[in-house]
Design a protein around this motif. Structure first.
Motif, PDB file in Angstrom:
ATOM      1  N   ALA A 125       0.837  -1.197   0.000  1.00 38.76           N
ATOM      2  CA  ALA A 125       0.000   0.000   0.000  1.00 38.76           C
ATOM      3  C   ALA A 125       0.875   1.252   0.000  1.00 38.76           C
ATOM      4  O   ALA A 125       1.997   1.245   0.528  1.00 38.76           O
ATOM      5  N   GLY A 126       0.370   2.320  -0.623  1.00 33.95           N
ATOM      6  CA  GLY A 126       1.058   3.596  -0.582  1.00 33.95           C
ATOM      7  C   GLY A 126       2.205   3.752  -1.558  1.00 33.95           C
ATOM      8  O   GLY A 126       2.933   4.753  -1.510  1.00 33.95           O
ATOM      9  N   THR A 127       2.393   2.789  -2.458  1.00 37.90           N
ATOM     10  CA  THR A 127       3.446   2.893  -3.465  1.00 37.90           C
ATOM     11  C   THR A 127       2.875   3.524  -4.736  1.00 37.90           C
ATOM     12  O   THR A 127       1.678   3.788  -4.837  1.00 37.90           O
ATOM     13  N   ARG A 128       3.722   3.740  -5.730  1.00 38.39           N
ATOM     14  CA  ARG A 128       3.281   4.417  -6.953  1.00 38.39           C
ATOM     15  C   ARG A 128       2.245   3.611  -7.713  1.00 38.39           C
ATOM     16  O   ARG A 128       1.310   4.156  -8.287  1.00 38.39           O
ATOM     17  N   HIS A 129       2.422   2.310  -7.757  1.00 33.52           N
ATOM     18  CA  HIS A 129       1.492   1.427  -8.454  1.00 33.52           C
ATOM     19  C   HIS A 129       1.742   0.012  -7.969  1.00 33.52           C
ATOM     20  O   HIS A 129       2.641  -0.244  -7.154  1.00 33.52           O
ATOM     21  N   VAL A 130       0.941  -0.936  -8.502  1.00 33.92           N
ATOM     22  CA  VAL A 130       0.946  -2.289  -7.950  1.00 33.92           C
ATOM     23  C   VAL A 130       2.273  -3.014  -8.143  1.00 33.92           C
ATOM     24  O   VAL A 130       2.607  -3.920  -7.375  1.00 33.92           O
ATOM     25  N   GLN A 131       3.050  -2.619  -9.150  1.00 35.95           N
ATOM     26  CA  GLN A 131       4.331  -3.287  -9.376  1.00 35.95           C
ATOM     27  C   GLN A 131       5.524  -2.531  -8.797  1.00 35.95           C
ATOM     28  O   GLN A 131       6.673  -2.894  -9.027  1.00 35.95           O
ATOM     29  N   ASP A 132       5.226  -1.502  -8.025  1.00 34.88           N
ATOM     30  CA  ASP A 132       6.282  -0.775  -7.310  1.00 34.88           C
ATOM     31  C   ASP A 132       6.539  -1.496  -5.991  1.00 34.88           C
ATOM     32  O   ASP A 132       6.051  -1.115  -4.934  1.00 34.88           O
ATOM     33  N   ILE A 133       7.330  -2.553  -6.069  1.00 38.49           N
ATOM     34  CA  ILE A 133       7.614  -3.409  -4.908  1.00 38.49           C
ATOM     35  C   ILE A 133       8.832  -2.871  -4.168  1.00 38.49           C
ATOM     36  O   ILE A 133       9.928  -2.748  -4.737  1.00 38.49           O
ATOM     37  N   ARG A 134       8.642  -2.555  -2.877  1.00 36.49           N
ATOM     38  CA  ARG A 134       9.729  -1.954  -2.096  1.00 36.49           C
ATOM     39  C   ARG A 134      10.288  -2.887  -1.019  1.00 36.49           C
ATOM     40  O   ARG A 134      11.273  -2.546  -0.363  1.00 36.49           O
ATOM     41  N   THR A 135       9.669  -4.018  -0.822  1.00 38.66           N
ATOM     42  CA  THR A 135      10.210  -5.014   0.107  1.00 38.66           C
ATOM     43  C   THR A 135      11.549  -5.502  -0.435  1.00 38.66           C
ATOM     44  O   THR A 135      11.682  -5.767  -1.631  1.00 38.66           O
ATOM     45  N   ARG A 136      12.530  -5.632   0.452  1.00 38.79           N
ATOM     46  CA  ARG A 136      13.894  -5.895  -0.006  1.00 38.79           C
ATOM     47  C   ARG A 136      14.495  -7.158   0.608  1.00 38.79           C
ATOM     48  O   ARG A 136      14.296  -7.467   1.779  1.00 38.79           O
ATOM     49  N   LEU A 137      15.263  -7.847  -0.243  1.00 38.14           N
ATOM     50  CA  LEU A 137      16.109  -8.963   0.167  1.00 38.14           C
ATOM     51  C   LEU A 137      17.541  -8.445   0.247  1.00 38.14           C
ATOM     52  O   LEU A 137      18.124  -8.041  -0.763  1.00 38.14           O
ATOM     53  N   HIS A 138      18.106  -8.448   1.446  1.00 37.86           N
ATOM     54  CA  HIS A 138      19.473  -7.972   1.644  1.00 37.86           C
ATOM     55  C   HIS A 138      20.397  -9.184   1.795  1.00 37.86           C
ATOM     56  O   HIS A 138      20.214 -10.000   2.705  1.00 37.86           O
ATOM     57  N   ALA A 157      -2.886 -15.597   4.251  1.00 35.95           N
ATOM     58  CA  ALA A 157      -1.659 -15.599   5.061  1.00 35.95           C
ATOM     59  C   ALA A 157      -1.905 -16.018   6.506  1.00 35.95           C
ATOM     60  O   ALA A 157      -1.025 -16.602   7.143  1.00 35.95           O
ATOM     61  N   LEU A 158      -3.099 -15.744   7.015  1.00 33.91           N
ATOM     62  CA  LEU A 158      -3.377 -16.063   8.417  1.00 33.91           C
ATOM     63  C   LEU A 158      -3.251 -17.552   8.710  1.00 33.91           C
ATOM     64  O   LEU A 158      -2.816 -17.944   9.788  1.00 33.91           O
ATOM     65  N   PHE A 159      -3.632 -18.388   7.743  1.00 35.87           N
ATOM     66  CA  PHE A 159      -3.643 -19.829   7.963  1.00 35.87           C
ATOM     67  C   PHE A 159      -2.651 -20.561   7.054  1.00 35.87           C
ATOM     68  O   PHE A 159      -2.780 -21.757   6.822  1.00 35.87           O
ATOM     69  N   ALA A 160      -1.677 -19.827   6.529  1.00 34.81           N
ATOM     70  CA  ALA A 160      -0.685 -20.435   5.636  1.00 34.81           C
ATOM     71  C   ALA A 160       0.412 -21.126   6.431  1.00 34.81           C
ATOM     72  O   ALA A 160       0.739 -20.738   7.549  1.00 34.81           O
ATOM     73  N   ASP A 161       0.986 -22.151   5.834  1.00 36.80           N
ATOM     74  CA  ASP A 161       2.195 -22.772   6.384  1.00 36.80           C
ATOM     75  C   ASP A 161       3.434 -22.059   5.845  1.00 36.80           C
ATOM     76  O   ASP A 161       4.442 -21.936   6.544  1.00 36.80           O
ATOM     77  N   TRP A 162       3.324 -21.617   4.579  1.00 39.70           N
ATOM     78  CA  TRP A 162       4.404 -20.882   3.931  1.00 39.70           C
ATOM     79  C   TRP A 162       3.809 -19.610   3.326  1.00 39.70           C
ATOM     80  O   TRP A 162       2.712 -19.634   2.777  1.00 39.70           O
ATOM     81  N   ILE A 163       4.571 -18.512   3.424  1.00 34.38           N
ATOM     82  CA  ILE A 163       4.126 -17.247   2.833  1.00 34.38           C
ATOM     83  C   ILE A 163       5.133 -16.842   1.755  1.00 34.38           C
ATOM     84  O   ILE A 163       6.251 -16.413   2.061  1.00 34.38           O
ATOM     85  N   PRO A 164       4.774 -16.989   0.482  1.00 40.44           N
ATOM     86  CA  PRO A 164       5.636 -16.493  -0.590  1.00 40.44           C
ATOM     87  C   PRO A 164       5.615 -14.957  -0.588  1.00 40.44           C
ATOM     88  O   PRO A 164       4.553 -14.343  -0.601  1.00 40.44           O
ATOM     89  N   VAL A 165       6.784 -14.354  -0.562  1.00 38.29           N
ATOM     90  CA  VAL A 165       6.910 -12.900  -0.466  1.00 38.29           C
ATOM     91  C   VAL A 165       7.581 -12.362  -1.727  1.00 38.29           C
ATOM     92  O   VAL A 165       8.692 -12.776  -2.078  1.00 38.29           O
ATOM     93  N   LEU A 166       6.907 -11.429  -2.406  1.00 36.96           N
ATOM     94  CA  LEU A 166       7.523 -10.745  -3.539  1.00 36.96           C
ATOM     95  C   LEU A 166       8.476  -9.679  -3.004  1.00 36.96           C
ATOM     96  O   LEU A 166       8.079  -8.824  -2.207  1.00 36.96           O
ATOM     97  N   ALA A 167       9.718  -9.733  -3.468  1.00 36.25           N
ATOM     98  CA  ALA A 167      10.716  -8.775  -2.980  1.00 36.25           C
ATOM     99  C   ALA A 167      11.752  -8.533  -4.074  1.00 36.25           C
ATOM    100  O   ALA A 167      11.916  -9.332  -4.993  1.00 36.25           O
ATOM    101  N   ARG A 168      12.433  -7.420  -3.936  1.00 40.76           N
ATOM    102  CA  ARG A 168      13.515  -7.096  -4.876  1.00 40.76           C
ATOM    103  C   ARG A 168      14.861  -7.262  -4.189  1.00 40.76           C
ATOM    104  O   ARG A 168      15.021  -6.935  -3.018  1.00 40.76           O
TER     105      ARG A 168
END
Length: 394
Positions: A125-138, A157-168
């Motif tokens: 939420a709050g990014t420029r558009h839906v593909q503006d992904i700001r979550t980061r893998l360091h 996500a509440l009942f998931a065993d694994w949560i796939p996370v989109l990140a750059r």
């Protein structure tokens, strides 16, 4: 959890139809009370339906896309919230099948066959558009990663065993980090308050210094290099959900008119079901539903054909066919769910009956991505032969 392993397409459809009937019985109460479907999700996992796209060489049924779409349509006609939850689950199985190493496929597909569930953490939420992904893998010195970010609308996500996370990553390229739900630094907040799809087990996911092993990260950016069906399959499942909502609303409207509605006095008939104007309207609504179902089947066949012979041309044909099905299904879901009140009469608007859940689900789900852009890509393809873009949302 011990999960059944479904053998083939036919068994998958039988199981889906049976579970849909089971889930339909409590759908209205779950929605009205916002009672999250933990028990129903466990039934879905134990049934083996969540593993039907696991390839045969890994022990799965590897069902056709046509079968998968029909599973979603059946479930959505019964409970649109419940049907929405595994949409991302299957999308991220596809990422593993396409981008995972042999060891990654072996591990994660075994998890899926065992009944484990994928959620998702992709939108922000709050990014420029839906593909503006700001979550980061360091990157860390040992080859692992530290993951930081905040995700919203994380269905399942509440009942998931694994949560796939989109990140750059550092190179700004898109990756998927598969994070166990109970990993330190992962917080899932039950804060979804949408007017529809109330029980999708969605929420905000916070990722603060989450340690991710190197072998839990996949290069998602490679998915979009060359012909791909990632977006077509993801959007097909959304179209199946909309089609199911439309069909479920029509069925409930017909039952209400047959059993509860009164005829308009000028019709001079004994029952509402004999009113010629209502008969006309039901015929019109049935056309919308059947058109949606037919286009869904056609789109699924196009995806299956492209799976068998994947080229730029076949991938484009599949994406356009799915876009056509999605546009029709989205319109039908909203129109038919709204017309339920028109044909059923004043009593149908009683809050206690909760018939408005069909429209609320339709209105909420069809906001997922704008059909106006799908129409643009359809028009460009038909008029100028312009192939649709490879961004995963078509």
């Amino acid at each position: 959890m011990t999960a059944h392993v479904i053998a083939d397409d036919q068994e998958a459809l039988v199981v889906a139809a049976s579970l849909a009937e089971e889930f339909r019985a409590g759908a209205s109460a779950r929605d009205a009370e916002r009672r999250l479907p933990r028990a129903e999700l466990d039934r879905l996992s134990a049934s083996g339906l969540l593993a039907v796209t696991v390839p045969a060489e890994h022990g799965g049924a590897d069902v056709s896309t046509s079968t998968l779409a029909e599973i979603f349509r059946l479930l959505a006609a019964a409970d649109a919230s419940l049907a929405q939850i595994p949409q991302s689950h299957f999308v991220y199985i596809n990422v593993i099948n396409r981008q995972g190493t042999e060891e990654q496929r072996k591990f994660f597909l075994s998890e899926i066959l065992g009944g484990r569930r994928f959620g998702n953490a992709q939108s922000e939420a709050g990014t420029r558009h839906v593909q503006d992904i700001r979550t980061r893998l360091h990157p860390r010195p040992d080859g692992s990663y530290r993951l930081d970010g905040v995700k919203h609308y994380c269905t399942g996500a509440l009942f998931a065993d694994w949560i796939p996370v989109l990140a750059r990553a550092e190179d700004d390229k898109l990756h998927v980090a598969y994070v166990a739900r109970d990993t330190p630094g992962v917080t899932v907040i039950d804060d979804w308050d949408g007017l529809g799809q109330r029980t999708t087990a969605s929420g905000t996911v916070r990722l603060e210094g989450v340690e991710v092993p190197a072998d839990r990260v996949l290069p998602h950016h490679l998915t979009f290099e060359g012909p791909q069906l990632h977006g077509a399959v993801a959007q097909l499942l959304h179209a199946a959900i909309d089609t199911g909502i439309a069909g479920g609303a029509l069925a409930e409207a017909a039952e209400f008119v047959r059993t509860k509605s009164r005829p308009w006095f000028e019709s001079e008939v004994e029952t509402a079901a004999e009113d010629p104007l209502l008969i006309q309207r039901f015929g019109e609504l049935a056309l919308q539903v059947r058109a949606s179902e037919a286009l869904l089947r056609e789109a699924a066949r196009a995806v299956d054909a492209a799976r068998a012979d994947l080229t730029d041309v076949s991938a484009a044909e599949a994406s356009v066919a799915v876009a056509v099905a999605k546009v029709q299904a989205a319109q039908a879901a909203v129109d038919v769910a709204g017309a339920l009140f028109e044909v059923s009469g004043t009593r149908s608007a009683l809050n206690s009956l909760n018939l408005h859940r069909h429209w609320r689900d339709a209105r909420t789900h069809t906001l997922h991505d704008p059909t106006r852009w799908k129409i643009q890509h359809i028009g460009r393809y038909v008029l100028n032969g312009t192939r649709p873009p490879r961004h995963g949302l078509l």
